[in-house]
Every structure is written in structure tokens, then in C-alpha cells.
Design an enzyme around this catalytic site. Structure first.
Site, PDB file in Angstrom:
ATOM      1  N   GLU A  27     -20.640  35.710  22.341  1.00 15.65           N
ATOM      2  CA  GLU A  27     -20.765  35.246  20.945  1.00 15.65           C
ATOM      3  C   GLU A  27     -20.970  33.732  20.903  1.00 15.65           C
ATOM      4  OE1 GLU A  27     -17.911  33.292  18.218  1.00 15.65           O
ATOM      5  OE2 GLU A  27     -17.078  35.305  18.502  1.00 15.65           O
ATOM      6  N   GLU A  98     -19.522  25.743  27.956  1.00 15.92           N
ATOM      7  CA  GLU A  98     -18.931  26.484  26.830  1.00 15.92           C
ATOM      8  C   GLU A  98     -17.654  27.214  27.201  1.00 15.92           C
ATOM      9  OE1 GLU A  98     -18.758  27.229  22.805  1.00 15.92           O
ATOM     10  OE2 GLU A  98     -20.075  25.891  23.960  1.00 15.92           O
TER      11      GLU A  98
END
Length: 926
Positions: A27, A98
Site C-alpha cells: 500500500e 519506505e
């Protein structure tokens, strides 16, 4: 605004064994880039540049992506959005960066009791069920752990997208000003390229909790102060029964707070201060988790078994009251249909998010009724079946209190929660069965609701626009504004009453006494007002720095009935010692738990302490609250109401004569019942903000209040000044041009932390530009340095020169900001808040949006460059800058270790020394 949301029917239940949190990680990664738009963060930049926002969330069975944007740029946003699901680029570098954001997000949750409790429920479930896994992920599960085993995390992310993202399990909702045909023409060519792999949704097995996991007592040590008892059951899923809504029927009765309810009885015994009942948000498509959660008082903590027994007694009452079910269900249907027929318009962003996710559960013809929880059929058989599942042998009882610390012997491995788990004793079960048959006069099913409106007449003959009209004006005593507004064509109104008293915030003790007063008023009202809330009315009574406010809203037919009831409780206010003790105890915990908020929230409180001319410390409230007595509150109430000025606003479907009668009632209450007199001119509310010194950076630095929280945070404030249409417009434009780049630089590229934002803040009419960064990996000095570097090098050095140097880009930015400012209210409450802001602040700029846009459109690129330099440049004599720095445990430990090692000359060691000597003095607030 236009908006869109895509729901993918796959979530954390599908995480591979080797990668807990992989669905959530994917996501995050989809926001980076795509084959069609390979420039990193292109999607976020486009949305932000055109007045929008975006986000996503991952649940057990769903992952949902959503955005909103100025309506005329929907096409470009959809084109970029579609690439999430067609051809995302998952770079090795992006994965490396990330994973730190995911870890920071997890770190943010480590001291959150709801997150800790959810993971504990998973840990104590069937270990073979996928629901039992850790689902959010962290550096260990998505970075260092897989790497140490020779696994390729980037490839795992790519494979998850390839294997689980298919058009067959996606639902898209798009909202815009275009016609339906035009919207379809925007969507079809872009999303038809989404791969259709003929996948079907993963159907989780129903055995989340096996028999050996039920009839268990789990004792938990929380982070925050307070005690709760929660009874939870796994039961039949709710989605297949949306037309009959047995879960909703039971939630309505078990969560009822009116006379005869389980909560009213527990409250009358002094055992409970709150009760919630209903289906958990963690429920699955094949199993619902139903709970009843009771917030216990200190006295209630001594009666946990009896409280459980009373709950089972009430369940027995429900089973035996089947003859009353049809009438109760019929009233419930009427209430829900009324809410549906007169529902407020939702924000497009939240509307499409709800639609896309619920499209996975409900057929199109019933989608909206199911979305708004409107039952369509009465099924006593299903209610009986649902009730039968709320049994003693299936219950899981979770008792949470710090007082249980010496009764726990286990530790949940992810969050470190201390707990114990054992079978519920035969003695407790026997007592509960005895309670089921024992008489209890105070428990009964609810009577018909007296607040249900029946008159929906619209007073269109008095409808008006523009500034509210002052209909009552008694100098220093009362001023009431009114606007009969039917913009939204609903029979509703909002009433704001601000009671200004110089006594309310004169000292920390007075502030706490005012808070106790409003808590007791709310407490006394609860059983009556709960019925009103069910009937579409709402109310709030709360303390302010200038006194206390009363707000009532909803269907105007019965609104004045609720307001009269509320004002009668104020006029007849008496301190009941038993309820005073409960509310004081509740307030003690409330103040104690503030230190367990997110560090950036604590930083906001410290910013108020520095910038507001009068602001008390939470520590001062803690010091005084425990010693206050009922006698003190009784004496204080007389002082609080001895002199008052009432400022009011009534907006919506109410005639001028109704407002005048309302004002007369308030006047009679004050003068005749309370003997209230007008204020002296010097006693009128005077809210001031400290003007920061120019040309220097002021600093407030201290260790965080929670020694177990690793996160450090900085709030960097640039003070703009008093409310002014032109400078407001300049600030809006500056934030618009800089906020997305700030997020990309500080979070995406530098990975400082999960919480990163740049925004404008209004504090009593004084505007500021603010950056907030929270991190569990970097020190406050590093965070502050990175913000300064971004401002000097990126914002002033790159972004503004480039955008102001491009006439077309500058003009486009001006128009995008203008669209945001001119966006019309979607519902009455939003309109009322806009008007009340002007009245409460004493500004009265009711055409604010038009003035600011006129000033905005008159700006030149040089105007913005000059404003930014004056506000932000580090060599300017005009810059008024404040840093609020709250040091987390990781930073403090590192500073202490450096000091011990003789390295106390570094920036972090100096910062720690500054904190130890009370750096508040550097704030320059003298």
C-alpha cells in the site's frame, strides 16, 4: 471537489508467512511511481497542486486507496491513480527507504492501548488462523529479518501485487460534477487496463477462536491510567444479514444509556463512567466480533464479576422481552430512515471511501440503505440466534488495569503488553447464572422515545443569506445572531451559546472547577439526552478559556425541547457528592493520560503554553484536581454565574420569533433563576497571543512526558501575524506550493519519520506557518536542522523561484487555492462553524472567502517571494521563529551515553543539557 476510491478485496490476512505486514507495505509503495508516470511522487504532487489530498489504509481483508481534488482536474488524477493497479514501479531504493516509514508508523503505535489490545487479541486467538498474525509490519518483519534469511523484499512486494491485485476483486467509486456518462468516459478507458486475473476474494476460515480460547479471563496492564472490562464474542457475520440487522438491534439495546439500561444501572451504583456496545471494526466477512466495553470507576474495579453478572442479567431480560421486540425494532427503523431521508451531505473523500469498501459487501440496489444502517426486514429468529451466541461459554472477558500488574505472567511479543490468561472460574460462572434469574427493578427495555420529530416544515418565507442578523443585543449581557438558512433544504438548526465568565479561567483551580462543572452537567443529562441523540439531535457542553459553551443541533422540531432541558439542568445545578467523586476521579485520569498522547500532541500543548498570553500547565491541573471538594464547586458555581455575557448564534430552520423566545428563556434563566448580572467592560473575554521576537529563533526544549516513548518531535513555527485578508492569502499560497515538496523531501526521501506535515495554523486570529516532524530514529536537533535546510535550500532556493518564475504555473496555483477557499459548505454544521468562527473571534468577516480570494488574485509572484523571505529567511530581521522540541527516550538515552563517554560537546548532548536546565526560558515570551 471530486473524489475517487479503489477498494481491493485483499488485506493483511493474505500476508505471506515470511513477510508479516507485506500487504500494508505494498500500500505504501504504490504511491511512489509507475511506468506511465516514472517520476517519484508524481501522483501526490498532482493531487496536492490541484487542491486535493490522498491516503490509503490496509485492513484484514481490504486495502483502500482514496483521493480528492478540485473537480476540474479529476481526469488527470484518475489517470495517475489507475497506474497503482496497472503498472506500478517498485524500486529497490524506494523499498529501502519506505520500510523506515512503515517502521516509524509502527513505532508511533507502540504506546497506543488500542493497537496493543488488538494485537493481544490476535496473539490469544487460534494461532493457525491468519487473523492471529502481526499485520502492520516493521523494520524487522519487512527489512532486516527477511534480508538475514536471504529473501528479496522488493520481489516479494512485486509478487504480492501480481498475485493478489485483480480487477475481479476491485471496486471503484468516483464522485464529480460531471454527468454520469462523462464520469464513465473518464473511468472506462483508464481502468479497463487493470489486469483481470479472475481472482476471487480470500475467504477466511471461521475458526478465529476455538473453544479453548473462549470462556477466558484476560488480565491486561495498559499504558494509560484507567480500568475497563470488555466482554467479547465471536458470532455470525453481520454483512449477510444487513436487511434484518440483528447485530444493530442488539447494539441499540446493549449500548443504550437511557432509563432502564444496563449503563444507567451501573452508573447509579457508581461503578461505570462509560459503556460501548456493538460490532468491532476488526470483524471479518465470515465472523463478527461483538463486544460490550465498560469504563470502570475505582469502585467499579472492585465489582467486576458483579458487572458481568448484570450484563448477563440484561441479556436474559432481552430474551424474555420478545413481545417488545417489534415495537423497539419499528422505532429503530423509523429513526434510521429519518436519518437517511434527511442525512447531511458527506465530504466527497469520505463518501467514496465508504462506497468502494461497502460495494464489496452489499448488492447495488441496497447499497445506500445498508451504508446508512437502515434495516428493511424484522427477523425475530435471527435476533434469537444472535442472542444465543452471546453466551457465557463463548465469552472472552478482558480486564484492563494497571492494578493488575502483579497478576500477569505473560508478555505479548510485538508490543510487549503484560497480560495473563486463564479460564473463568466456576465461582464467577455460578454467580452469573444466579444473577440471570435474580430480580432487578432498575433494568427494563426502553420506552418510546419522546424526542422523535414529526414536524418537518421548512420556514422558507424567512430564509436569508449573507451575514447573520443581530436579533438581541443587550450591552455586556447578551448578543444573539440569527440566520434562517435553508441552503441544504433540511428541517434542522444549530444553536451556539457562549457563556463568558471572567472566573472560568482565572487560575488553574478555576479552570479545573469549570471543567468539573461541565462534566457534571453532561453526566446529569445523560439518560435524558441520550434519547435525543438517538432521535437525530446532538448537544455539547464544554469549558473554554473564557467560560463555557452550549451547542445544540439537529431537527428543529424538538431542538428547543432539548435545549430547554439542558438549560434547566444548568439553572438547577447542584453538586451531588457521589457523582462529583466519580467525575473528579475521571478527570484525574484524563489529566494523567495526556502524557501518553503522541509526542507531537504534547508539543502542541507546549506551544500553547509559550504563545498564549494566559495558558495553564497540565501539571498544574494535576496538582489541584485531587484535593477539590463538592463544597468548593458549589461555591465556585455561584461565582462562575454571578456575572456573564452570552454570545449566541442560531442558524438553520428557525424563525426569528423562535430565536427571540429562546433568548428570552436564557435571559429569564440568568436573571431570575441565577441572579446573573452583566459583565463590566474590562471583564469581557480578551484572548491574546504572544508576539515572538523578530530576528531570533526562540526555543522550548524538554524531555517528553512519557519515558517509555521513543519518539522525538519538533514543531517549527513561523509567526505571520494578525488576521488580514492579503497576508492570509499569501500564507495559503505558500503552503499550497510547499507542503507536498516538504512531505516528499522530509518523509519520502530523508525518511525522518511517519508524521511529517506543513500547514497553516490559526491561533485566536494570529496566523502561523508550521512544520511538524515526529521520529523514533532522529534527535530533535537533527529534525529542526532538516526543517531549516528544507526551508532555506528547497522551499526558498528551489520551489518558490521555479514556480514564481513560471507565470502559467503561478496563475494555476493561485486558481487552485481560490477553488479551495471558495468551496461551499456541504452541510449545515459546516456553515454554522464558519459563521461561529467569525463571531467567537470577534472578527465578523462574514465574506471572508470572497475577500481572501480577491486579495489572492491580486498577488504577483514577487509579492509571494517577498512574503516568504520576510517570513522564513534565516538572515532576515523580520523572521519570528519558534521551535518546540520534545525529546523521546531514544534521543535522551543517546545523549546520556554520549555524556558518559565524554562526548558531551555534540549537538544532542548540548540539547540534553539545555533540557535539563529548563530551556523554556529561551522562548522569549517575557
Amino acid at each position: 471537489k471530486a473524489a475517487a476510491s479503489m477498494d481491493v478485496n485483499v488485506g493483511s490476512l493474505s500476508d505471506p508467512e515470511d513477510y508479516p505486514g507485506l500487504a500494508h507495505f505494498l500500500e505504501h509503495m504504490l504511491f511512489y511511481a509507475s511506468l506511465r508516470y516514472p517520476k517519484e511522487d508524481e501522483y501526490n504532487k498532482f493531487v496536492s497542486d490541484h487542491g486535493g489530498s490522498s491516503n490509503a489504509w490496509t485492513a484484514a481483508e481490504n486495502t483502500n486507496y482514496q483521493f480528492d481534488i478540485n473537480w476540474d482536474h479529476l481526469e488527470g488524477a484518475l489517470d495517475r491513480f489507475a497506474q497503482f493497479f496497472i503498472c506500478p514501479l517498485i524500486s529497490e531504493d524506494g523499498v529501502e527507504r519506505e520500510v523506515n516509514a512503515v517502521d516509524s508508523e509502527h513505532g508511533k503505535n507502540l504506546n497506543s492501548d488500542p493497537w496493543r489490545q488488538l494485537q493481544l487479541y490476535k496473539h490469544t486467538a487460534n494461532p493457525k488462523h491468519p487473523w492471529s498474525k502481526f499485520s502492520t509490519g516493521n523494520l524487522e518483519t519487512l527489512g532486516t529479518g527477511p534480508k538475514s534469511r536471504g529473501l528479496d523484499v522488493r520481489q516479494a512486494v512485486v509478487d504480492f501485487h501480481t498475485q493478489h491485485y485483480s480487477s475481479s476483486i476491485m471496486r471503484l467509486a468516483v464522485y464529480g460534477r460531471h454527468s454520469l456518462d462523462e464520469l464513465e468516459a473518464l473511468v472506462r478507458p483508464r481502468f479497463s487496463a487493470v489486469p483481470g486475473r479472475a481472482l476471487k476474494p480470500f475467504i477466511p476460515p471461521p475458526d478465529v477462536f476455538l473453544p479453548e480460547h473462549c470462556c477466558q479471563l484476560i488480565k491486561v496492564v495498559p499504558i494509560k491510567e484507567g480500568h475497563t472490562i470488555e466482554l467479547a464474542w465471536q458470532m455470525m457475520p453481520s454483512a449477510p444479514h444487513y436487511r434484518t440487522s440483528p447485530h444493530g438491534f442488539l447494539s441499540h439495546l446493549l449500548g443504550h444509556e437511557g432509563e432502564g439500561s444496563i449503563f444507567a444501572l451501573l452508573k447509579s451504583r457508581g461503578w461505570a463512567s462509560a459503556l460501548l456496545a456493538g460490532e468491532s471494526g476488526a470483524s471479518l466477512s465470515t465472523s463478527s466480533f461483538f463486544y460490550v466495553r465498560v469504563t470502570l470507576t475505582e469502585e467499579g474495579q472492585q465489582h467486576v464479576s458483579e458487572i458481568c453478572g448484570l450484563l448477563f442479567k440484561y441479556l436474559a431480560l432481552l430474551k424474555g422481552g420478545e413481545s417488545q421486540w417489534p415495537a423497539i425494532f419499528s422505532e429503530l427503523v423509523d429513526l434510521q430512515r429519518m436519518r437517511f431521508n434527511f442525512r447531511d451531505k458527506q465530504e466527497p473523500y469520505s463518501y467514496v471511501t465508504s462506497l468502494s469498501s461497502l460495494m464489496q459487501q452489499y448488492p447495488d440496489p441496497d447499497l445506500l440503505l445498508a451504508m446508512y444502517h437502515v434495516p428493511q426486514e424484522f427477523s425475530p429468529a435471527l435476533i434469537r440466534e444472535a442472542l444465543s451466541e452471546l453466551s457465557m461459554d463463548k465469552v472472552r472477558v478482558t480486564w484492563t488495569s494497571k492494578l493488575l500488574a502483579d497478576q500477569t505472567d505473560k508478555q505479548e511479543p510485538v508490543y510487549g503488553t503484560q497480560f495473563s490468561m486463564s479460564a473463568i472460574t466456576p465461582e464467577w460462572l455460578h454467580a452469573w447464572r444466579e444473577a440471570e434469574g435474580a430480580p432487578e427493578e432498575k433494568l427494563f427495555l426502553p420506552a418510546p422515545n419522546p424526542f422523535i420529530p414529526t414536524d418537518f416544515t421548512l420556514y422558507s418565507d424567512e430564509a436569508s443569506e449573507g451575514a447573520p442578523r443581530v436579533v438581541v443585543d443587550v450591552p455586556l449581557k447578551m448578543r444573539i445572531h440569527h440566520r434562517c438558512d435553508l441552503t441544504f433544504n433540511t428541517p434542522k438548526a444549530d444553536v451556539y451559546l457562549d457563556f463568558q465568565s471572567p472566573e472560568a479561567y482565572a487560575s488553574p483551580e478555576n479552570a479545573v472547577l469549570t471543567r468539573l462543572f461541565v462534566k457534571l452537567v453532561n453526566d446529569y443529562l445523560n439518560e435524558i439526552a441520550y434519547e435525543a441523540q438517538l432521535a437525530g439531535l446532538s448537544y455539547a457542553v464544554y469549558n473554554t478559556q473564557g467560560g463555557f459553551q452550549v451547542i445544540v443541533s439537529g431537527f428543529n422540531h424538538k431542538l428547543t425541547k432539548l435545549l430547554d432541558t439542558l438549560l434547566e439542568h444548568i439553572a438547577d445545578f447542584k453538586v451531588r457528592p457521589d457523582r462529583f467523586a466519580v467525575m473528579r476521579e475521571d478527570l484525574v485520569k484524563e489529566y494523567a493520560n495526556i502524557k501518553f498522547q503522541q509526542p507531537y500532541q504534547w508539543g502542541n500543548r507546549r506551544m500553547d503554553l509559550v504563545l498564549l498570553a494566559k495558558c495553564w500547565r497540565v501539571e498544574e491541573y494535576v496538582e489541584v484536581v485531587g484535593a477539590l471538594t463538592p463544597e468548593q464547586l458549589t461555591a465556585f458555581f455561584s461565582k462562575l454565574t454571578s456575572r456573564l455575557f452570552v454570545e449566541g448564534l442560531v442558524v438553520g430552520n428557525m424563525r426569528c420569533s423562535h430565536v427571540e423566545a429562546l433568548a428570552a428563556g436564557v435571559e429569564e434563566l440568568l436573571s431570575s433563576r441565577l441572579g446573573t448580572r452583566a459583565l463590566f467592560p474590562t471583564e469581557m473575554r480578551d484572548m491574546r497571543v504572544v508576539k515572538l521576537p523578530p530576528g531570533v529563533t526562540s526555543l522550548y526544549l524538554e524531555p517528553g512526558p512519557n519515558p517509555s516513548d521513543d519518539n522525538s518531535t519538533v514543531g517549527v513555527v513561523y509567526q505571520v501575524g494578525l488576521d488580514d485578508a492579503r497576508r492570509n492569502a499569501l500564507l495559503e499560497l505558500l503552503v499550497h506550493m510547499g507542503k507536498q515538496r516538504a512531505f516528499q523531501t522530509l518523509r519520502t526521501q530523508q525518511q525522518l519519520g511517519y508524521i511529517v506535515s506543513m500547514f497553516n495554523r490559526n491561533q485566536h486570529g494570529v496566523h502561523t506557518l508550521m512544520f511538524v516532524v515526529q521520529s523514533n530514529a532522529y534527535s530533535t536537533s537533527h529534525l529542526a536542522d532538516r526543517v531549516e535546510a528544507f526551508v532555506e535550500e528547497t522551499l526558498l532556493g528551489e520551489v518558490l523561484p521555479a514556480r514564481c518564475g513560471d507565470p502559467a504555473d503561478f496563475s494555476s496555483a493561485v486558481e487552485e487555492v481560490a477553488k479551495v477557499i471558495l468551496e461551499k459548505p456541504k452541510r449545515l454544521g459546516e456553515l454554522s462553524q464558519r459563521l461561529w468562527y467569525e463571531i467567537y473571534g470577534g472578527i465578523m468577516m462574514f465574506d471572508r472567502q470572497e475577500r481572501e480570494v480577491a486579495a489572492l488574485r491580486a498577488l504577483t509572484p514577487q509579492d509571494l517571494l517577498d512574503f516568504a523571505r520576510e517570513l522564513l529567511h534565516n538572515d532576515g530581521a523580520t523572521r519570528r521563529k519558534l521551535i518546540i522540541a520534545i525529546q523521546g527516550a531514544v534521543e535522551l538515552k543517546a545523549a546520556a551515553a554520549a555524556a558518559v563517554a565524554g562526548a558531551g560537546t555534540g549537538a544532542d548532548a548540548a540539547a540534553a543539557a539545555g533540557a535539563a536546565t529548563g530551556a523554556e526560558a529561551a522562548a522569549g515570551t517575557g
